[in-house]
Design a protein around this motif. Structure first.
Motif, mmCIF file in Angstrom:
data_model
loop_
_atom_site.group_PDB
_atom_site.id
_atom_site.type_symbol
_atom_site.label_atom_id
_atom_site.label_comp_id
_atom_site.label_asym_id
_atom_site.label_seq_id
_atom_site.Cartn_x
_atom_site.Cartn_y
_atom_site.Cartn_z
ATOM 1 N N GLU A 46 60.754 -4.266 -41.981
ATOM 2 C CA GLU A 46 59.674 -5.176 -41.604
ATOM 3 C C GLU A 46 60.019 -6.624 -41.949
ATOM 4 O OE1 GLU A 46 55.881 -2.108 -42.053
ATOM 5 O OE2 GLU A 46 56.487 -3.340 -43.761
ATOM 6 N N VAL A 47 60.537 -6.842 -43.146
ATOM 7 C CA VAL A 47 60.922 -8.190 -43.553
ATOM 8 C C VAL A 47 62.143 -8.657 -42.765
ATOM 9 C CG1 VAL A 47 61.698 -9.618 -45.491
ATOM 10 C CG2 VAL A 47 59.919 -7.896 -45.845
ATOM 11 N N GLY A 48 63.037 -7.736 -42.446
ATOM 12 C CA GLY A 48 64.201 -8.091 -41.641
ATOM 13 C C GLY A 48 63.818 -8.635 -40.285
ATOM 14 N N GLU A 49 62.842 -8.013 -39.639
ATOM 15 C CA GLU A 49 62.393 -8.532 -38.347
ATOM 16 C C GLU A 49 61.753 -9.899 -38.513
ATOM 17 O OE1 GLU A 49 61.162 -6.661 -34.607
ATOM 18 O OE2 GLU A 49 59.150 -6.787 -35.456
ATOM 19 N N LEU A 77 68.781 -13.812 -46.562
ATOM 20 C CA LEU A 77 69.841 -13.495 -45.608
ATOM 21 C C LEU A 77 69.482 -14.027 -44.224
ATOM 22 C CD1 LEU A 77 72.465 -12.047 -44.787
ATOM 23 C CD2 LEU A 77 71.141 -9.919 -44.608
ATOM 24 N N GLY A 78 68.236 -13.803 -43.814
ATOM 25 C CA GLY A 78 67.833 -14.244 -42.487
ATOM 26 C C GLY A 78 67.635 -15.731 -42.356
ATOM 27 N N THR A 79 67.074 -16.369 -43.382
ATOM 28 C CA THR A 79 66.696 -17.785 -43.245
ATOM 29 C C THR A 79 67.723 -18.764 -43.795
ATOM 30 O OG1 THR A 79 65.466 -17.724 -45.351
ATOM 31 C CG2 THR A 79 64.253 -17.179 -43.326
ATOM 32 N N GLU A 80 68.596 -18.297 -44.709
ATOM 33 C CA GLU A 80 69.557 -19.218 -45.316
ATOM 34 C C GLU A 80 71.001 -18.940 -44.928
ATOM 35 O OE1 GLU A 80 68.965 -20.028 -49.529
ATOM 36 O OE2 GLU A 80 66.940 -19.179 -49.410
ATOM 37 N N VAL A 81 71.329 -17.673 -44.633
ATOM 38 C CA VAL A 81 72.715 -17.337 -44.271
ATOM 39 C C VAL A 81 72.924 -17.369 -42.763
ATOM 40 C CG1 VAL A 81 74.530 -15.589 -44.412
ATOM 41 C CG2 VAL A 81 72.989 -15.959 -46.372
#
Length: 343
Positions: A29-32, A334-338
Motif C-alpha cells: 500500500e505504501v509502495g503504491e 525509496l519512492g520519494t528520495e531514491v
C-alpha cells in the motif's frame, strides 16, 4: 529503471505471524502511494523465514487493494502445486487486474514441503521443466492436454483464457523464472523467459548469468530483440538512512536473528545435510552488495548494478528492520528520495 519491493512477510523473533503479514500488506500500500513500480511476494511453507504460504493468494489481495502497482510472485514454487492449478489462478489474476500480475516461478528446495504436498523428491530434482512447459501452455493456448511423464490428461478448455482479457494485449501474464545455477539459466533462456536473480549474488555473478542467458537464448532461436528486452529482475536489500552507518546498524540488529530462526527451521525431505550461512556475515554481505545507506548511495548502487549487468528491474527487500513503522518509512524514502535520482 523499474524499482519494486521484495516482500517475504518475514517473522522476526518475538513477532507473531499476523504482524508479519500486516507489514507485507502495508509495504504494498505504501509502495503504491510512494511511486514504486511493483511488489514481489515470496512463498514459503512451515517456516518463520516467510509466513506467506501462497504468493498468488496474497497477490490477489494486493491487486484488489491497489490500482497501479504491478504485483508479482517471487516465487510460486512449482513442485508444491499442480501447474494447471497455478495457471488457472494466474490467468484469473491477469484477466481481473488489467494485466498487472507477473507470475514468478521457481524450483524451490529439497524441503519437507515435497512430502506434505505429495510431489516427492522427483518433482524437485527432475520435474521442473515439464511443469514449466505445461504451465506456459496453459497461459498461452485456448485448449490444453498433457502426455508427459508427470502429467497426463485429456484436452480441456482453458477458462478463463488469458488472451480474452478485456483490456489486455492478447497475451497472457508475464512469466519469470528464479535462476540460481547455469542449468536454470539455460532452461529459462531456451524458453525466452526472463530471470529473477537472488539477493545473495553480486553484480559480477549476475552479469555472467545475464550473458549466459543471452548466448543460450540466441542459440535457441530467439531474436536479438528478445534478448535485449528480456526484463530480468535483480533481487536485493534496501535500507535507507541519512548516514550509511545507521542503515547498516538497523539491519545488523534485526536480520541475523531472523536469519538464524528462519533458515534453521527448514527441514529437508530426505535428511540430507545442509550448511547454513553465518547470519551476521550474510547480513554484512547484503549490506555491501545492495543499496544500504543514504538515498544518494542507494541510487548510485542501483545505477552501478544496472550498468554492470544490464538489469533495470529491481525487487528490494525493505522490511529488514523488522519494524512496521520503520519499514513504511523505508518504502516512502525509496519512492520519494531514491527514485527521482534514477530518472
Amino acid at each position: 529503471m523499474r524499482v519494486g519491493a521484495f516482500v517475504l512477510a518475514a517473522q522476526f523473533p518475538g513477532q507473531g505471524q499476523g504482524e508479519a503479514l500486516h507489514r507485507a500488506v502495508r509495504t504494498a500500500e505504501v509502495g503504491e502511494e510512494s511511486g514504486l513500480d511493483s511488489v514481489w511476494l515470496a512463498e514459503h511453507h512451515f517456516v518463520p523465514y516467510g509466513v506467506c504460504p501462497s504468493a498468488v493468494t496474497l497477490a490477489a489481495l494486493l491487486l484488489g487493494r491497489t490500482r497501479r502497482l504491478r504485483v508479482g510472485t517471487a516465487v510460486s514454487v512449482l513442485p508444491s502445486t499442480h501447474p494447471v492449478a497455478l495457471g488457472e489462478q494466474a490467468a484469473l489474476l491477469h484477466v481481473t487486474s488489467g494485466g498487472r500480475f507477473t507470475l514468478g516461478v521457481g524450483r524451490g528446495g529439497p524441503w519437507v514441503d515435497l512430502e506434505v504436498f505429495g510431489g516427492g523428491l522427483e518433482a524437485y530434482e527432475t520435474g521442473f521443466p515439464e511443469d514449466l512447459d505445461l504451465l506456459r501452455r496453459w497461459l498461452t493456448e485456448p485448449r490444453v492436454g498433457a502426455g508427459g511423464a508427470r502429467h497426463r490428461f485429456r484436452e480441456v478448455a482453458v477458462v478463463p483464457c488469458p488472451a480474452q482479457a478485456l483490456d489486455g494485449d492478447g497475451s497472457g501474464p508475464e512469466v519469470i523464472v528464479a535462476c540460481t545455477s547455469p542449468t536454470s539459466v539455460r532452461l529459462a533462456a531456451e524458453r525466452g523467459l526472463p530471470m529473477l536473480l537472488g539477493m545473495h549474488s553480486g553484480d559480477e555473478e549476475k552479469a555472467e548469468m545475464v550473458a549466459l542467458w543471452g548466448r543460450t537464448a540466441l542459440e535457441a532461436g530467439h531474436s536479438p530483440e528478445t534478448v535485449r528486452a528480456a526484463g530480468h529482475v535483480s533481487a536485493g536489500v534496501c535500507q535507507l538512512a541519512d548516514h550509511t552507518a545507521d542503515a547498516r546498524e538497523a539491519l545488523l540488529k534485526a536480520m541475523p536473528g531472523w536469519f538464524r530462526q528462519g533458515l534453521d527451521a527448514h527441514v529437508t525431505v530426505d535428511g540430507r545435510q545442509r550448511a547454513m550461512r553465518d547470519p551476521v556475515a550474510y547480513t554484512e554481505l547484503l549490506c555491501d552488495l545492495h543499496p544500504v545507506g543514504s538515498p544518494t548511495l542507494a541510487a548510485d548502487r542501483l545505477a552501478a548494478t544496472a550498468e554492470r549487468t544490464g538489469i533495470t528491474r529491481f525487487a528490494l527487500l525493505t522490511e529488514g528492520s523488522g519494524d512496521l513503522a520503520a519499514t513504511e518509512e523505508n518504502v516512502r524514502r525509496l519512492g520519494t528520495e531514491v527514485l527521482p535520482l534514477l530518472v
